[in-house]
Motif scaffolding. Sequence first.
Motif, PDB file in Angstrom:
ATOM      1  N   ASN A   3       0.554   3.061 -13.197  1.00  0.00           N
ATOM      2  CA  ASN A   3       0.229   1.890 -12.158  1.00  0.00           C
ATOM      3  C   ASN A   3       0.706   0.408 -13.075  1.00  0.00           C
ATOM      4  O   ASN A   3       1.011  -0.304 -12.077  1.00  0.00           O
ATOM      5  CB  ASN A   3      -1.294   2.186 -12.194  1.00  0.00           C
ATOM      6  CG  ASN A   3      -1.684   3.013 -11.079  1.00  0.00           C
ATOM      7  OD1 ASN A   3      -1.063   3.412 -10.290  1.00  0.00           O
ATOM      8  ND2 ASN A   3      -3.133   3.532 -11.171  1.00  0.00           N
ATOM      9  N   ILE A  40       2.424   1.793  -3.391  1.00  0.00           N
ATOM     10  CA  ILE A  40       1.315   2.248  -4.111  1.00  0.00           C
ATOM     11  C   ILE A  40       1.076   3.803  -4.247  1.00  0.00           C
ATOM     12  O   ILE A  40       0.796   4.511  -4.907  1.00  0.00           O
ATOM     13  CB  ILE A  40       0.189   1.343  -4.300  1.00  0.00           C
ATOM     14  CG1 ILE A  40       0.405  -0.040  -4.790  1.00  0.00           C
ATOM     15  CG2 ILE A  40      -1.062   2.084  -5.025  1.00  0.00           C
ATOM     16  CD1 ILE A  40      -0.765  -1.028  -4.580  1.00  0.00           C
ATOM     17  N   GLU A  41       1.121   4.156  -2.827  1.00  0.00           N
ATOM     18  CA  GLU A  41       0.969   5.511  -2.547  1.00  0.00           C
ATOM     19  C   GLU A  41       1.920   6.471  -3.002  1.00  0.00           C
ATOM     20  O   GLU A  41       1.544   7.490  -3.511  1.00  0.00           O
ATOM     21  CB  GLU A  41       0.610   5.645  -1.112  1.00  0.00           C
ATOM     22  CG  GLU A  41       0.512   7.207  -0.549  1.00  0.00           C
ATOM     23  CD  GLU A  41       0.221   7.064   0.987  1.00  0.00           C
ATOM     24  OE1 GLU A  41       0.597   8.088   1.746  1.00  0.00           O
ATOM     25  OE2 GLU A  41      -0.208   6.233   1.676  1.00  0.00           O
ATOM     26  N   ILE A  42       2.899   5.854  -2.873  1.00  0.00           N
ATOM     27  CA  ILE A  42       4.411   6.691  -3.587  1.00  0.00           C
ATOM     28  C   ILE A  42       4.337   6.858  -4.820  1.00  0.00           C
ATOM     29  O   ILE A  42       4.498   7.663  -5.358  1.00  0.00           O
ATOM     30  CB  ILE A  42       5.689   5.941  -3.009  1.00  0.00           C
ATOM     31  CG1 ILE A  42       5.688   6.264  -1.451  1.00  0.00           C
ATOM     32  CG2 ILE A  42       6.939   6.523  -3.530  1.00  0.00           C
ATOM     33  CD1 ILE A  42       6.878   5.454  -0.687  1.00  0.00           C
ATOM     34  N   SER A  77       1.685   6.508  -6.926  1.00  0.00           N
ATOM     35  CA  SER A  77       0.699   7.568  -7.382  1.00  0.00           C
ATOM     36  C   SER A  77       1.014   9.072  -7.024  1.00  0.00           C
ATOM     37  O   SER A  77       0.707  10.206  -7.923  1.00  0.00           O
ATOM     38  CB  SER A  77      -0.582   7.342  -6.673  1.00  0.00           C
ATOM     39  OG  SER A  77      -0.613   7.473  -5.217  1.00  0.00           O
ATOM     40  N   SER A  78       1.739   9.326  -5.971  1.00  0.00           N
ATOM     41  CA  SER A  78       1.948  10.875  -5.801  1.00  0.00           C
ATOM     42  C   SER A  78       3.281  11.203  -6.592  1.00  0.00           C
ATOM     43  O   SER A  78       3.333  12.223  -6.889  1.00  0.00           O
ATOM     44  CB  SER A  78       2.256  10.861  -4.256  1.00  0.00           C
ATOM     45  OG  SER A  78       3.711  10.330  -3.859  1.00  0.00           O
ATOM     46  N   ASP A 125       0.813  -1.177   0.036  1.00  0.00           N
ATOM     47  CA  ASP A 125       0.063  -0.109  -0.035  1.00  0.00           C
ATOM     48  C   ASP A 125       0.736   1.322  -0.058  1.00  0.00           C
ATOM     49  O   ASP A 125       0.702   2.299  -0.700  1.00  0.00           O
ATOM     50  CB  ASP A 125      -1.040   0.052   1.305  1.00  0.00           C
ATOM     51  CG  ASP A 125      -1.964  -0.846   1.095  1.00  0.00           C
ATOM     52  OD1 ASP A 125      -2.358  -1.493  -0.041  1.00  0.00           O
ATOM     53  OD2 ASP A 125      -2.522  -1.494   2.094  1.00  0.00           O
ATOM     54  N   MET A 126       1.870   1.184   0.804  1.00  0.00           N
ATOM     55  CA  MET A 126       2.846   2.356   0.761  1.00  0.00           C
ATOM     56  C   MET A 126       3.477   2.442  -0.476  1.00  0.00           C
ATOM     57  O   MET A 126       3.617   3.728  -0.824  1.00  0.00           O
ATOM     58  CB  MET A 126       3.832   2.170   1.767  1.00  0.00           C
ATOM     59  CG  MET A 126       4.773   3.539   2.366  1.00  0.00           C
ATOM     60  SD  MET A 126       6.009   3.253   3.463  1.00  0.00           S
ATOM     61  CE  MET A 126       5.677   1.793   4.405  1.00  0.00           C
TER      62      MET A 126
END
Length: 131
Positions: free
Chosen positions: A67, A57-59, A61-62, A54-55
Amino acid sequence: MTIDILQIVGLGLVATFIVLILKEQKPSLAFLLSIFVGALIFLYLIDQIKLVMDMLIEIASSAHLNNVYVETILKIIGIAYIAEFGAQITRDAGEGALASKIELAGKVLILVLAIPIMKAVIQTIIGLISQ
């Protein structure tokens, strides 16, 4: 986190001592216990693995990364860990040759998944050079 690793190491050490004792009397039971404890440790870590995924993926996307590339990298990491886990279990069973084949299969699958990423990197470099 420290408690988690202490619990995992403690479980591993207790299982190791039991496996060593059982190995002389019931080798097949010792092997099954070893596989069971290994799987239990892996299941215990699933929440931590999900946190890391999750981390990442968050990094990504930011940073506005595609993807597809992030998913591919996560798949590659998953293949590496699963292949290593399977190879270690197979090696513990005394099948070193089969363990090597599992590792080879993991490497080939990783290479297949990495091809689109390598292609994109090469195209980006060629685009930068030609400008």
